[in-house]
Design a protein around this motif. Structure first.
Motif, PDB file in Angstrom:
ATOM      1  N   LYS A 273       0.827  -1.207   0.000  1.00 12.83           N
ATOM      2  CA  LYS A 273       0.000   0.000   0.000  1.00 12.83           C
ATOM      3  C   LYS A 273       0.863   1.260   0.000  1.00 12.83           C
ATOM      4  N   ALA A 274       2.029   1.203   0.634  1.00  6.81           N
ATOM      5  CA  ALA A 274       2.930   2.356   0.634  1.00  6.81           C
ATOM      6  C   ALA A 274       3.438   2.634  -0.774  1.00  6.81           C
ATOM      7  N   ILE A 275       3.704   1.573  -1.543  1.00  7.82           N
ATOM      8  CA  ILE A 275       4.128   1.757  -2.935  1.00  7.82           C
ATOM      9  C   ILE A 275       3.010   2.401  -3.745  1.00  7.82           C
ATOM     10  N   ALA A 276       1.788   1.902  -3.569  1.00  4.55           N
ATOM     11  CA  ALA A 276       0.651   2.478  -4.297  1.00  4.55           C
ATOM     12  C   ALA A 276       0.439   3.938  -3.904  1.00  4.55           C
ATOM     13  N   ARG A 277       0.535   4.241  -2.622  1.00  4.66           N
ATOM     14  CA  ARG A 277       0.328   5.615  -2.149  1.00  4.66           C
ATOM     15  C   ARG A 277       1.398   6.557  -2.696  1.00  4.66           C
ATOM     16  N   ASP A 278       2.611   6.028  -2.924  1.00  6.83           N
ATOM     17  CA  ASP A 278       3.726   6.854  -3.378  1.00  6.83           C
ATOM     18  C   ASP A 278       3.870   6.806  -4.896  1.00  6.83           C
ATOM     19  N   GLY A 279       2.816   6.394  -5.598  1.00  6.34           N
ATOM     20  CA  GLY A 279       2.865   6.370  -7.054  1.00  6.34           C
ATOM     21  C   GLY A 279       3.307   7.715  -7.600  1.00  6.34           C
ATOM     22  N   GLU A 280       4.073   7.691  -8.671  1.00  2.00           N
ATOM     23  CA  GLU A 280       4.645   8.920  -9.208  1.00  2.00           C
ATOM     24  C   GLU A 280       3.561   9.959  -9.476  1.00  2.00           C
ATOM     25  N   GLY A 281       3.665  11.095  -8.805  1.00  2.00           N
ATOM     26  CA  GLY A 281       2.720  12.181  -8.980  1.00  2.00           C
ATOM     27  C   GLY A 281       1.392  12.003  -8.290  1.00  2.00           C
ATOM     28  N   ALA A 282       1.208  10.905  -7.557  1.00  2.61           N
ATOM     29  CA  ALA A 282      -0.098  10.585  -6.972  1.00  2.61           C
ATOM     30  C   ALA A 282      -0.490  11.578  -5.888  1.00  2.61           C
ATOM     31  N   THR A 283      -1.810  11.804  -5.766  1.00  2.34           N
ATOM     32  CA  THR A 283      -2.324  12.652  -4.691  1.00  2.34           C
ATOM     33  C   THR A 283      -3.163  11.859  -3.694  1.00  2.34           C
ATOM     34  N   LYS A 284      -3.497  10.612  -4.031  1.00  2.00           N
ATOM     35  CA  LYS A 284      -4.328   9.831  -3.113  1.00  2.00           C
ATOM     36  C   LYS A 284      -4.123   8.342  -3.340  1.00  2.00           C
ATOM     37  N   LEU A 285      -4.296   7.575  -2.272  1.00  2.00           N
ATOM     38  CA  LEU A 285      -4.329   6.122  -2.340  1.00  2.00           C
ATOM     39  C   LEU A 285      -5.763   5.699  -2.631  1.00  2.00           C
ATOM     40  N   VAL A 286      -5.926   4.670  -3.463  1.00  2.00           N
ATOM     41  CA  VAL A 286      -7.257   4.186  -3.834  1.00  2.00           C
ATOM     42  C   VAL A 286      -7.344   2.697  -3.503  1.00  2.00           C
ATOM     43  N   GLU A 287      -8.442   2.305  -2.866  1.00  2.00           N
ATOM     44  CA  GLU A 287      -8.690   0.904  -2.550  1.00  2.00           C
ATOM     45  C   GLU A 287      -9.956   0.461  -3.274  1.00  2.00           C
ATOM     46  N   VAL A 288      -9.838  -0.589  -4.080  1.00  2.00           N
ATOM     47  CA  VAL A 288     -10.977  -1.157  -4.789  1.00  2.00           C
ATOM     48  C   VAL A 288     -11.300  -2.509  -4.167  1.00  2.00           C
ATOM     49  N   ARG A 289     -12.478  -2.637  -3.621  1.00  2.00           N
ATOM     50  CA  ARG A 289     -12.905  -3.886  -2.982  1.00  2.00           C
ATOM     51  C   ARG A 289     -14.038  -4.490  -3.799  1.00  2.00           C
ATOM     52  N   VAL A 290     -13.814  -5.707  -4.261  1.00  2.00           N
ATOM     53  CA  VAL A 290     -14.812  -6.425  -5.054  1.00  2.00           C
ATOM     54  C   VAL A 290     -15.336  -7.606  -4.248  1.00  2.00           C
ATOM     55  N   THR A 291     -16.641  -7.711  -4.118  1.00  2.00           N
ATOM     56  CA  THR A 291     -17.274  -8.827  -3.423  1.00  2.00           C
ATOM     57  C   THR A 291     -18.329  -9.451  -4.338  1.00  2.00           C
ATOM     58  N   GLY A 292     -18.817 -10.616  -3.923  1.00  2.00           N
ATOM     59  CA  GLY A 292     -19.897 -11.257  -4.665  1.00  2.00           C
ATOM     60  C   GLY A 292     -19.509 -11.771  -6.030  1.00  2.00           C
ATOM     61  N   ALA A 293     -18.219 -12.024  -6.251  1.00  2.00           N
ATOM     62  CA  ALA A 293     -17.773 -12.545  -7.545  1.00  2.00           C
ATOM     63  C   ALA A 293     -17.955 -14.056  -7.602  1.00  2.00           C
ATOM     64  N   PRO A 294     -18.028 -14.631  -8.808  1.00  2.00           N
ATOM     65  CA  PRO A 294     -18.170 -16.085  -8.913  1.00  2.00           C
ATOM     66  C   PRO A 294     -17.015 -16.833  -8.257  1.00  2.00           C
ATOM     67  N   THR A 295     -15.789 -16.293  -8.351  1.00  2.00           N
ATOM     68  CA  THR A 295     -14.610 -16.922  -7.759  1.00  2.00           C
ATOM     69  C   THR A 295     -13.681 -15.845  -7.208  1.00  2.00           C
ATOM     70  N   THR A 296     -12.727 -16.271  -6.375  1.00  2.00           N
ATOM     71  CA  THR A 296     -11.716 -15.327  -5.873  1.00  2.00           C
ATOM     72  C   THR A 296     -10.854 -14.805  -7.010  1.00  2.00           C
ATOM     73  N   ASP A 297     -10.442 -15.688  -7.915  1.00  2.00           N
ATOM     74  CA  ASP A 297      -9.634 -15.246  -9.055  1.00  2.00           C
ATOM     75  C   ASP A 297     -10.400 -14.226  -9.894  1.00  2.00           C
ATOM     76  N   GLY A 298     -11.698 -14.441 -10.059  1.00  2.00           N
ATOM     77  CA  GLY A 298     -12.505 -13.487 -10.804  1.00  2.00           C
ATOM     78  C   GLY A 298     -12.559 -12.138 -10.122  1.00  2.00           C
ATOM     79  N   ALA A 299     -12.705 -12.154  -8.789  1.00  2.00           N
ATOM     80  CA  ALA A 299     -12.724 -10.898  -8.029  1.00  2.00           C
ATOM     81  C   ALA A 299     -11.401 -10.164  -8.172  1.00  2.00           C
ATOM     82  N   ARG A 300     -10.292 -10.894  -8.133  1.00  2.00           N
ATOM     83  CA  ARG A 300      -8.971 -10.274  -8.291  1.00  2.00           C
ATOM     84  C   ARG A 300      -8.834  -9.644  -9.671  1.00  2.00           C
TER      85      ARG A 300
END
Length: 408
Positions: A273-300
């Motif tokens: 998460k620290a790498i994502a937050r420090d993305g070049e030029g980034a102003t915010k960290l973003v978290e995408v949470r997916v639920t209710g998918a047919p499979t875990t691999d599909g959610a990923r």
């Protein structure tokens, strides 16, 4: 994801586990006086494991590290330079990586196969080996139990901040510490390792068991981040375990295994998460949470598709709750889902229900996206038990400026 099974240490130090020291210095690879050469040293042969980039053009240091680990599964040290990736440099690049390994081994008085090598920086340029070898000769003098910060500085490129984390857990009544340090800001996209990362622990654990844990944890942490959709030639994550905590060997059958695995995953997730937050030029960290998918691999797959979308990322930078871009990502992620059941929320604002738009306060949602340091996107497919979380950042004008002038 910290919980009662382990303790979070306030200051992350890669040298916190028993048996580890580190150091860093400036050898002349960077134009500034910032450190550009570092080493982590274990006082005993450490059980070791590693995962590597999936880019077919793997840099010379990764090939040399693979060779080292194949000769016994233990390491005493890892030497890393920044400012030059030693990637796509042909036979000369491999010879230079081997020279780094042999010089570091000689300077520390260890076997060559006990040394791993890492490099990060510009692709396609030969290392100035006179500077590198001179720096390696000087490294032993700066190695210390307090050398974590110097090592962390030595591995940075366009990063704005050092990235570290540590946790503590009881195993057989013995205090076990897990620590990590990482670098990464651009050329970050899932499929391991999308960065350089180093994890240390004083737990007693065999290399094969550590390797399995590292792969499992990588799949739900480092493989779930993206900054710009580019997978580097040099990405590598190395884990070393000194065994000096004095616990019985850890395996999945050990009664304290889950607590240790949770603490290990916590460190990896913080670094990712620290790498994502420090993305070049980034102003915010973003978290995408997916639920209710047919499979875990599909959610990923769906979570990574959303987080990797330039259109989604630019909308977030512009504070635009444009859910149309999100639903389009769900549909193109290569996962079969029920197209009439999808719910989407941006922060606390539900914008889509059962695949139909719902009224929401667009001005308030815009304000949320402007001021939030961490933006939450929730997608519920209502189509199965699979779930996943991906992390990334917005895409800004500054990202273009940084990468337009990367070599200059």
């Amino acid at each position: 994801m910290a919980n009662a099974s382990f303790e979070v240490l306030e200051e992350g130090q890669v040298t916190a586990p028993k048996g580890f020291r580190a150091g860093g210095l400036h050898c002349g690879l960077k134009k500034t006086e910032r450190h550009d050469l570092g080493v982590i040293l274990c006082e005993v042969p450490a059980s070791a494991a590693a995962v590597y980039t999936t880019n077919l053009f793997q840099a010379a240091p990764l090939k040399i590290t693979r060779e080292s680990l194949a000769q016994g599964g233990t390491l005493r040290a890892v030497v890393v330079n920044s400012g030059n990736a030693n990637a796509c440099t042909g036979q000369q690049g491999e010879e230079d990586a081997r020279k780094m390994r042999s010089a570091m081994a000689a300077a520390l008085g260890v076997s060559e196969h006990e040394v791993a090598v890492g490099s990060t920086g510009v692709i396609g340029e030969l290392l100035p080996m006179e500077k590198v070898l001179n720096g390696i000769e000087r490294l032993p003098a700066v190695i210390s139990p307090n050398g974590s910060d110097d090592f962390c500085q030595a591995i940075l490129t366009t990063d704005l901040v050092k990235k570290t984390a540590s946790s503590k857990v009881l195993v057989d009544g013995k205090e076990v510490i897990i620590s990590g340090a990482a670098k990464g800001s651009g050329m970050i996209h899932p499929n391991m390792a999308t960065m350089l990362g180093f994890m240390t622990t004083d737990a007693q654990i065999e290399s094969s068991v550590l390797q399995s844990l590292l792969r499992e944890v990588t799949n739900v942490t480092f493989n779930m981040i993206t900054v710009d959709g580019d997978t580097s030639t040099n990405d590598m994550l190395v884990a070393m375990a000194s065994g000096l905590a004095g616990n019985n060997p850890l395996t999945p059958q050990h009664p304290d295994w889950q607590a240790f695995a949770d603490a290990f995953r916590y460190v990896a997730e913080v670094l990712a998460k620290a790498i994502a937050r420090d993305g070049e030029g980034a102003t915010k960290l973003v978290e995408v949470r997916v639920t209710g998918a047919p499979t875990t691999d599909g959610a990923r797959a769906i979570a990574k598709t959303i987080m990797g979308s330039s259109l989604v990322k630019t909308a977030l930078f512009g504070a635009d709750a444009n859910w149309g871009r999100i639903i389009a990502c769900v549909g193109r992620a290569g996962v079969q889902v029920s197209t009439e059941k999808v719910d989407i929320a941006v922060g606390d604002f539900k914008v889509l229900e059962q695949s139909a738009p719902v009224p929401f306060d667009d001005d308030a949602a815009c304000e949320y996206l402007k001021v939030a340091d961490l933006v939450h996107i929730q997608v519920d497919l209502n189509d199965g038990p699979g779930s996943a979380v991906a992390w990334g950042c917005d895409l800004t004008y500054e990202y273009v400026r940084i990468n337009a002038a990367y070599r200059t």
